[in-house]
Motif scaffolding. Sequence first.
Motif, PDB file in Angstrom:
ATOM      1  N   CYS A  29       0.818  -1.212   0.000  1.00  0.00           N
ATOM      2  CA  CYS A  29       0.000   0.000   0.000  1.00  0.00           C
ATOM      3  C   CYS A  29       0.856   1.267   0.000  1.00  0.00           C
ATOM      4  CB  CYS A  29      -0.958  -0.019   1.178  1.00  0.00           C
ATOM      5  SG  CYS A  29      -2.013  -1.491   1.137  1.00  0.00           S
ATOM      6  N   PRO A  32       0.161   2.409  -4.229  1.00  0.00           N
ATOM      7  CA  PRO A  32      -1.143   1.875  -4.652  1.00  0.00           C
ATOM      8  C   PRO A  32      -1.228   1.737  -6.174  1.00  0.00           C
ATOM      9  CG  PRO A  32      -1.334   4.184  -4.027  1.00  0.00           C
ATOM     10  CD  PRO A  32       0.057   3.752  -3.651  1.00  0.00           C
ATOM     11  N   ILE A  70      -4.676   7.124  -7.340  1.00  0.00           N
ATOM     12  CA  ILE A  70      -4.936   7.317  -5.905  1.00  0.00           C
ATOM     13  C   ILE A  70      -3.861   8.244  -5.324  1.00  0.00           C
ATOM     14  CG2 ILE A  70      -5.197   6.196  -3.661  1.00  0.00           C
ATOM     15  CD1 ILE A  70      -5.907   3.612  -5.043  1.00  0.00           C
ATOM     16  N   CYS A  87      -0.704   4.936   0.248  1.00  0.00           N
ATOM     17  CA  CYS A  87      -2.047   5.151  -0.291  1.00  0.00           C
ATOM     18  C   CYS A  87      -2.889   5.937   0.709  1.00  0.00           C
ATOM     19  CB  CYS A  87      -2.683   3.785  -0.556  1.00  0.00           C
ATOM     20  SG  CYS A  87      -4.397   3.867  -1.076  1.00  0.00           S
ATOM     21  N   PHE A  89      -5.862   5.703   1.277  1.00  0.00           N
ATOM     22  CA  PHE A  89      -6.867   4.865   1.923  1.00  0.00           C
ATOM     23  C   PHE A  89      -6.257   3.943   2.984  1.00  0.00           C
ATOM     24  CE2 PHE A  89      -8.882   5.469  -2.388  1.00  0.00           C
ATOM     25  CZ  PHE A  89      -9.899   6.310  -1.946  1.00  0.00           C
ATOM     26  N   HIS A  90      -4.961   4.057   3.182  1.00  0.00           N
ATOM     27  CA  HIS A  90      -4.314   3.184   4.164  1.00  0.00           C
ATOM     28  C   HIS A  90      -4.396   3.808   5.548  1.00  0.00           C
ATOM     29  CE1 HIS A  90      -1.057   0.961   6.213  1.00  0.00           C
ATOM     30  NE2 HIS A  90      -1.395  -0.004   5.380  1.00  0.00           N
ATOM     31  N   CYS A  95      -6.120  -1.341   5.076  1.00  0.00           N
ATOM     32  CA  CYS A  95      -6.995  -0.653   4.129  1.00  0.00           C
ATOM     33  C   CYS A  95      -8.291  -0.214   4.812  1.00  0.00           C
ATOM     34  CB  CYS A  95      -7.312  -1.570   2.947  1.00  0.00           C
ATOM     35  SG  CYS A  95      -8.193  -0.707   1.632  1.00  0.00           S
ATOM     36  N   ILE A  97     -10.991   0.977   3.093  1.00  0.00           N
ATOM     37  CA  ILE A  97     -12.169   0.867   2.219  1.00  0.00           C
ATOM     38  C   ILE A  97     -12.449  -0.608   1.946  1.00  0.00           C
ATOM     39  CG2 ILE A  97     -11.963   3.148   1.148  1.00  0.00           C
ATOM     40  CD1 ILE A  97     -10.609   1.822  -1.255  1.00  0.00           C
ATOM     41  N   ARG A 102     -12.191  -1.092  -3.992  1.00  0.00           N
ATOM     42  CA  ARG A 102     -10.763  -1.094  -4.324  1.00  0.00           C
ATOM     43  C   ARG A 102     -10.540  -1.471  -5.784  1.00  0.00           C
ATOM     44  NH1 ARG A 102      -9.211  -5.178   0.562  1.00  0.00           N
ATOM     45  NH2 ARG A 102     -10.048  -3.906   2.250  1.00  0.00           N
ATOM     46  N   CYS A 106      -5.752  -4.657  -5.781  1.00  0.00           N
ATOM     47  CA  CYS A 106      -5.646  -4.645  -4.308  1.00  0.00           C
ATOM     48  C   CYS A 106      -6.206  -5.934  -3.721  1.00  0.00           C
ATOM     49  CB  CYS A 106      -6.410  -3.465  -3.728  1.00  0.00           C
ATOM     50  SG  CYS A 106      -5.699  -1.861  -4.132  1.00  0.00           S
TER      51      CYS A 106
HETATM   52  S1  SF4 Z   1      -5.498  -2.162  -0.415  1.00  0.00           S
HETATM   53 FE1  SF4 Z   1      -6.487  -0.214   0.207  1.00  0.00          FE
HETATM   54  S2  SF4 Z   1      -4.861   0.927   1.245  1.00  0.00           S
HETATM   55 FE2  SF4 Z   1      -3.856  -0.643   0.017  1.00  0.00          FE
HETATM   56  S3  SF4 Z   1      -3.377   0.274  -1.971  1.00  0.00           S
HETATM   57 FE3  SF4 Z   1      -5.370  -0.733  -2.167  1.00  0.00          FE
HETATM   58  S4  SF4 Z   1      -6.886   0.896  -1.685  1.00  0.00           S
HETATM   59 FE4  SF4 Z   1      -4.885   1.574  -0.922  1.00  0.00          FE
END
Ligand code: SF4
Length: 198
Positions: A29, A32, A70, A87, A89-90, A95, A97, A102, A106
Amino acid sequence: MIRLELAGAHTRLHSTLCSACPQGPTGCCASPPGVEWSDIGRIVSLGGAGWLLEQMAAGTLRAGPRGLLILRVAPHRSDGQAPSKRCAFHGPEGCTIPPWRRAATCNYYICDDAFAHGGELRGDPAALAGREAHDALVDLYGNWDLELADRIHAAWPDGPPWNQDFLHWLGREYARLAARAESTGCPSLFPTKTGTHS
Ligand code: SF4
Ligand code: SF4
């Protein structure tokens, strides 16, 4: 150990190595993947068009040449050390989300170290089935992205409009491609059609 959650284009792969990733606590992550045309179509087909537009408005996702990119952020660190980007979203627990928001990568990507740790070279059946599904998904999504890129370029030579109509068009295109793949049959991804894996 490798664990395979077989679900066609929504297939997920898990490795026990990821919780102690040799690349560091952020693992994959840190870099991403792109949310490519097929990923966008998949997210829209699962009800995520509004969510995508919200993320674009917030700057977490931005338009790129092959779909969406992202944002990478460097979270604040209280210990004074230089933070590394990851990322957006991390979060602290991984993660933030759900899998249906995703990029497919992912959900299905695991690295060669993870396959090795999971016993691929020893012939562990779960690792071998995981590798087969992984490679099939790379091909499937790669081909879908090429096909969608051609259609998008033909319809919008100057780039697509990022609005609800375009997103829902992509959602319908994704549904068409997914139905075609399922009817054509891919033994490593659509077991209920072929009965190859239990
Ligand atoms: S798993 Fe989630 S946190 Fe990791 S790269 Fe994909 S969207 Fe981002
Ligand atoms: S797939 Fe590999 S690089 Fe990614 S988090 Fe797991 S062990 Fe780390």
